[in-house]
Design an enzyme around this catalytic site. Structure first.
Site, mmCIF file in Angstrom:
data_model
loop_
_atom_site.group_PDB
_atom_site.id
_atom_site.type_symbol
_atom_site.label_atom_id
_atom_site.label_comp_id
_atom_site.label_asym_id
_atom_site.label_seq_id
_atom_site.Cartn_x
_atom_site.Cartn_y
_atom_site.Cartn_z
ATOM 1 N N ILE A 15 6.988 48.309 -110.771
ATOM 2 C CA ILE A 15 7.824 49.003 -109.788
ATOM 3 C C ILE A 15 6.944 49.860 -108.886
ATOM 4 C CG2 ILE A 15 9.591 50.806 -109.526
ATOM 5 C CD1 ILE A 15 11.026 49.660 -111.960
ATOM 6 N N TYR A 152 12.739 56.860 -125.364
ATOM 7 C CA TYR A 152 12.743 56.548 -123.928
ATOM 8 C C TYR A 152 14.012 57.074 -123.255
ATOM 9 C CZ TYR A 152 12.229 53.334 -119.870
ATOM 10 O OH TYR A 152 12.110 52.773 -118.617
ATOM 11 N N PRO A 182 16.771 52.658 -112.284
ATOM 12 C CA PRO A 182 16.747 51.192 -112.250
ATOM 13 C C PRO A 182 17.352 50.601 -113.518
ATOM 14 C CG PRO A 182 14.543 52.119 -111.831
ATOM 15 C CD PRO A 182 15.420 53.227 -112.353
HETATM 16 N N1 CAA Z 1 23.310 46.587 -130.661
HETATM 17 C C1 CAA Z 1 23.597 46.418 -131.954
HETATM 18 N N2 CAA Z 1 22.761 45.842 -132.803
HETATM 19 C C2 CAA Z 1 21.591 45.432 -132.352
HETATM 20 C C3 CAA Z 1 21.208 45.591 -130.996
HETATM 21 C C4 CAA Z 1 22.130 46.187 -130.146
HETATM 22 N N3 CAA Z 1 21.862 46.371 -128.844
HETATM 23 N N4 CAA Z 1 19.974 45.103 -130.838
HETATM 24 C C5 CAA Z 1 19.568 44.652 -132.042
HETATM 25 N N5 CAA Z 1 20.552 44.844 -132.943
HETATM 26 C C6 CAA Z 1 20.545 44.486 -134.357
HETATM 27 C C7 CAA Z 1 20.094 43.049 -134.531
HETATM 28 O O1 CAA Z 1 21.201 42.190 -134.328
HETATM 29 C C8 CAA Z 1 19.581 43.053 -135.966
HETATM 30 O O2 CAA Z 1 20.661 42.981 -136.848
HETATM 31 P P1 CAA Z 1 20.597 42.040 -138.151
HETATM 32 O O3 CAA Z 1 19.397 42.542 -138.918
HETATM 33 O O4 CAA Z 1 21.907 42.305 -138.827
HETATM 34 O O5 CAA Z 1 20.442 40.672 -137.616
HETATM 35 C C9 CAA Z 1 18.989 44.443 -136.116
HETATM 36 O O6 CAA Z 1 19.573 45.223 -135.057
HETATM 37 C C10 CAA Z 1 17.495 44.454 -135.954
HETATM 38 O O7 CAA Z 1 17.182 43.899 -134.681
HETATM 39 P P2 CAA Z 1 15.764 43.315 -134.377
HETATM 40 O O8 CAA Z 1 15.459 42.143 -135.243
HETATM 41 O O9 CAA Z 1 15.643 43.158 -132.902
HETATM 42 O O10 CAA Z 1 14.867 44.525 -134.928
HETATM 43 P P3 CAA Z 1 13.410 44.869 -134.606
HETATM 44 O O11 CAA Z 1 13.104 46.082 -135.416
HETATM 45 O O12 CAA Z 1 12.518 43.696 -134.710
HETATM 46 O O13 CAA Z 1 13.449 45.271 -133.051
HETATM 47 C C11 CAA Z 1 14.000 46.488 -131.146
HETATM 48 C C12 CAA Z 1 14.270 46.292 -132.627
HETATM 49 C C13 CAA Z 1 12.553 46.888 -130.927
HETATM 50 C C14 CAA Z 1 14.889 47.633 -130.698
HETATM 51 C C15 CAA Z 1 14.299 45.191 -130.379
HETATM 52 O O14 CAA Z 1 15.619 44.817 -130.636
HETATM 53 C C16 CAA Z 1 14.133 45.377 -128.882
HETATM 54 O O15 CAA Z 1 13.041 45.279 -128.352
HETATM 55 N N6 CAA Z 1 15.246 45.635 -128.149
HETATM 56 C C17 CAA Z 1 15.208 45.803 -126.721
HETATM 57 C C18 CAA Z 1 15.094 47.264 -126.368
HETATM 58 C C19 CAA Z 1 15.142 47.381 -124.878
HETATM 59 O O16 CAA Z 1 16.105 47.030 -124.210
HETATM 60 N N7 CAA Z 1 14.074 47.921 -124.301
HETATM 61 C C20 CAA Z 1 13.994 48.047 -122.879
HETATM 62 C C21 CAA Z 1 12.567 47.842 -122.473
HETATM 63 S S1 CAA Z 1 12.420 47.708 -120.715
HETATM 64 C C22 CAA Z 1 12.677 49.259 -120.163
HETATM 65 O O17 CAA Z 1 12.715 50.191 -120.889
HETATM 66 C C23 CAA Z 1 12.853 49.401 -118.694
HETATM 67 C C24 CAA Z 1 14.163 50.020 -118.398
HETATM 68 O O18 CAA Z 1 14.180 51.200 -118.058
HETATM 69 C C25 CAA Z 1 15.382 49.225 -118.435
#
Ligand code: CAA
Length: 246
Positions: A15, A152, A182
């Site tokens: 960005i 974050y 954003p």
């Molecule tokens: N709501 C509810 N449950 C959720 C969920 C959600 N949003 N996301 C994941 N889960 C659940 C999964 O379904 C899983 O459940 P089960 O074990 O019952 O299957 C459990 O949580 C564990 O999920 P993961 O296997 O994904 O766990 P992990 O520890 O490997 O990873 C995490 C967790 C790091 C949070 C990963 O899910 C992730 O990276 N999520 C995305 C986070 C995100 O959106 N980051 C934004 C980055 S970009 C940014 O930040 C820019 C911006 O400003 C937008």
């Protein structure tokens, strides 16, 4: 409006690069900071190759001393800073029950304490000159929260609390303070989210796609001209309709 001096933190990122380009295209003199000199010099060369001359100054926004030195470096190179875009940010995503102290502290220092570190050395000059723009790049996840981003989201929500307080204190000095929030933009930061998780997020965006860095740069530029002087303390969402809170 005349040319201004703009400092965009984290300008070499996804960005940040688009913001630097846009502000330079609008005729402003633009600088950014860097932590890795070699990478920053490469970036500067690439920017020059397509006609954008961006000054680069060393400094980590997470350190108050380094941030002050970086502001003074920009002043020495380009003149007093009129426009500050607090864009630098990192993620250390993990669910809170697994979050280490360093995952918490690194995100708070780089994303939120940086806003103090960078704004403090520029604000007195803006007040003395009776003109300034301070723009925070927050996030949709500071507005709605996000599974895996307690650190974050806390920092990003804090940025807007800062915006609305600083806006009140400085409105009489010709300084506006605003936030751009954003949504998910097609940058390295978002592409680092596991593909399966990312696809589920994209499915929740009404426009059906990730945003572009240029779409965020456009929102930032909106706050800069004199015609925008009445707009202060705002939080402008640019998220493809994914979150429509108000
Ligand atoms: N709501 C509810 N449950 C959720 C969920 C959600 N949003 N996301 C994941 N889960 C659940 C999964 O379904 C899983 O459940 P089960 O074990 O019952 O299957 C459990 O949580 C564990 O999920 P993961 O296997 O994904 O766990 P992990 O520890 O490997 O990873 C995490 C967790 C790091 C949070 C990963 O899910 C992730 O990276 N999520 C995305 C986070 C995100 O959106 N980051 C934004 C980055 S970009 C940014 O930040 C820019 C911006 O400003 C937008």
């Amino acid at each position: 409006m005349g040319a201004r001096v703009a400092l965009v933190t984290g300008g070499t990122g996804g960005i940040g690069t688009a913001i630097c380009r846009r502000l330079a295209d609008l005729g402003h003199r633009v600088a950014t900071n860097y932590r890795n000199e070699e990478k920053a010099r490469d970036w500067q060369q690439r920017m020059r190759a397509d006609g954008h001359d961006i000054a680069i100054v060393p400094g980590d926004v997470a350190s108050p001393e380094a941030a002050e030195a970086l502001v003074r470096g920009v002043e020495a190179a380009l003149g007093p800073v009129d426009i500050l875009v607090n864009n630098a940010g990192i993620t250390r995503d993990t669910t809170f029950h697994k979050m280490t102290p360093s995952q918490w502290t690194e995100v708070i220092n780089t994303n939120l304490n940086s806003v103090y570190n960078m704004t403090r050395p520029v604000i007195e000059g803006m007040r003395a000159r009776k003109w300034g723009r301070v723009i925070q790049i927050s996030s949709i996840n500071g507005q709605k929260g996000q599974y895996g981003q307690a650190n974050y989201a806390a920092a990003k929500a804090g940025m807007h609390g800062f915006t609305i307080s600083l806006a009140q204190e400085n409105a009489r000095f010709g300084i506006t303070v605003n936030t751009v929030s954003p949504g998910y933009i097609g940058t390295d930061m978002v592409m680092a989210v596991p593909e399966e998780v990312r696809n589920k997020i994209v499915a929740q965006i009404p426009t059906g796609r990730l945003g572009t860095p240029e779409e965020i740069a456009y929102a930032v530029a909106f706050f800069i001209p004199d015609e925008a002087s009445w707009i202060t303390g705002a939080n402008l969402s640019a998220n493809g309709g994914q979150y429509m809170g108000w």
